[in-house]
Scaffold this active site. Structure first.
Site, PDB file in Angstrom:
ATOM      1  N   ALA A  94       0.842  -1.200   0.000  1.00 32.38           N
ATOM      2  CA  ALA A  94       0.000   0.000   0.000  1.00 32.38           C
ATOM      3  C   ALA A  94       0.874   1.246   0.000  1.00 32.38           C
ATOM      4  CB  ALA A  94      -0.897  -0.001   1.238  1.00 32.38           C
ATOM      5  N   LYS A 133      11.199 -12.881   6.756  1.00 29.12           N
ATOM      6  CA  LYS A 133      10.913 -11.590   6.106  1.00 29.12           C
ATOM      7  C   LYS A 133      12.088 -10.639   6.322  1.00 29.12           C
ATOM      8  CE  LYS A 133       8.254  -8.542   3.980  1.00 29.12           C
ATOM      9  NZ  LYS A 133       7.185  -7.726   4.474  1.00 29.12           N
TER      10      LYS A 133
END
Ligand SMILES: NC(=O)C1=CN([C@@H]2O[C@H](COP(=O)(O)OP(=O)(O)OC[C@H]3O[C@@H](n4cnc5c(N)ncnc54)[C@H](OP(=O)(O)O)[C@@H]3O)[C@@H](O)[C@H]2O)C=CC1
Ligand SMILES: CC(C)(CO)C(=O)C(=O)O
Length: 333
Positions: free
Chosen positions: A155, A215
């Site tokens: 986003a 991650k």
């Protein structure tokens, strides 16, 4: 009464209310914060509840700029407004039961400190941010339940409080500590509204720490290199000089994480998969540098170098990436 994290982590009675009745506060109304606040509101509406979601903004200036709406724009350009409440930490005057933290990693400590007086043993903090250092540091906050999250949704903010949900992904949440299976099932069912689970592809995991290390490793290997080679993620596989750097950085990062018992896995195939799936993405670090913002590189390669130094392991490739990106910070400051 102070409740130990062990008690919280093993008490199937916590939390007792239904997720449909929670009041959520979102701390950090940037791209992720606006997206999650809007999706939380949507999930309340879908189940016939009043959207009980409040943004916690930085200060009065931020409050004055908020019109009462967050707009979420889809990748196809369809914009949907959501009516939300907003406050600031200074104006809070009641206990916060559910807090989603979506600040950048380097802002988290200060932001959390500002709302700490309103958190107690009934509070749940969900930390949604890249990097792992904060997650590790905050997991044992006395008497407050802390859950971690990691997401592959993408986003960006078109304007303040107007977010573009550019890429749909998956989000995992869970405690870093090992908890008993009954409590684990309870967390899975009761933390977030069911409708949000669907719209944000949200899954509970008992393997949260491993997911965060994975991650983190990917961010160490990918993010800085996309700035150094000024490229989208996919070019790290196709541009020979970038690919050579990628291979060296992967190998060094894997060695440090393995030797320090943080993560034991072949990193290159994992990173390659992410690069193929996000080939046309500009990494968050590349975007931050382009926009003249401080990056999260200290939380990625900076923390990796710290782990290596503590174990007396060389990490010249990570140091070079860290140096190169912090040079951009020097220009900004
Ligand atoms: N955007 C994305 O696609 C993804 C982001 N992430 C991770 O999510 C986290 C958030 O990222 P993102 O939303 O992009 O970041 P943004 O910079 O867009 O948003 C962070 C927000 O936190 C606010 N903030 C900082 N300090 C405080 C404070 N003390 N009180 C209140 N608000 C504060 C900032 O306000 P101000 O503007 O005033 O500084 C800003 O609005 C990062 O760790 C990122 O790595 C993970 C996956 C994808
Ligand atoms: C995985 C990756 C590199 C995807 O762009 C990311 O998390 C980021 O840009 O911060």
């Amino acid at each position: 009464m102070t409740v130990s994290p062990e008690q919280l982590a093993n008490d199937p009675e916590q939390p007792t209310d239904s997720p449909g009745q929670h009041h959520w506060h979102v701390l950090g109304a940037g791209a992720m914060g606006c997206l999650w606040a809007a999706r939380l509101a949507e999930s309340f509406i879908q189940t016939g509840h009043t959207p009980n979601v409040t943004l916690i903004l930085r200060d009065n200036d931020a409050l004055a700029s908020f019109t009462g709406q967050v707009v979420v724009e889809s990748a196809q350009g369809e914009a949907t407004p959501f009516n939300l409440k907003a406050t600031s930490a200074a104006q809070l005057n009641y206990p916060v039961s559910n807090l989603l933290v979506t600040t950048k990693a380097f802002d988290t400590e200060e932001a959390l400190r500002s709302v700490l007086p309103w958190l107690d043993h009934n509070s749940t903090i969900c930390l949604l941010q890249n990097g792992i250092r904060n997650h590790l540091a905050l997991q044992n906050m006395t008497g407050i339940r802390v859950l971690s999250m990691t997401t592959s949704h993408g986003a960006w903010l078109k304007h303040r409080f107007h977010v573009v949900h550019a890429g749909s992904g998956q989000t995992f949440f869970g405690p870093l500590q090992t908890v008993n299976p009954e409590y684990s099932r309870h967390l899975s069912r009761s933390t977030f509204p069911a409708a949000l689970t669907k719209s944000m592809n949200l899954k509970h995991t008992e393997d949260m720490e491993k997911r965060l290390w994975q991650k983190f490793a990917a961010n160490c290997v990918i993010n800085g290199l996309t700035v150094i080679h000024d490229c989208q993620n996919g070019a790290l596989l196709t541009r020979p000089s970038a690919h050579q750097d990628l291979v060296s950085l992967c190998s060094e990062t894997e060695t440090v994480l393995t030797q320090t018992d943080r993560l034991n896995m072949a990193l290159y195939p994992y990173v390659r998969k992410i690069l193929l799936a996000t080939a046309t993405n500009w990494s968050s670090t590349w975007q931050d540098v382009q926009a003249g913002r401080i990056t999260e590189i200290e939380e990625f390669n900076g923390y990796l170098c710290e782990l290596a130094a503590r174990a007396n392991l060389p990490c010249p490739h990570n140091q070079a990436v860290l140096r190169s990106i912090t040079n951009h910070h020097a220009v900004i400051r």
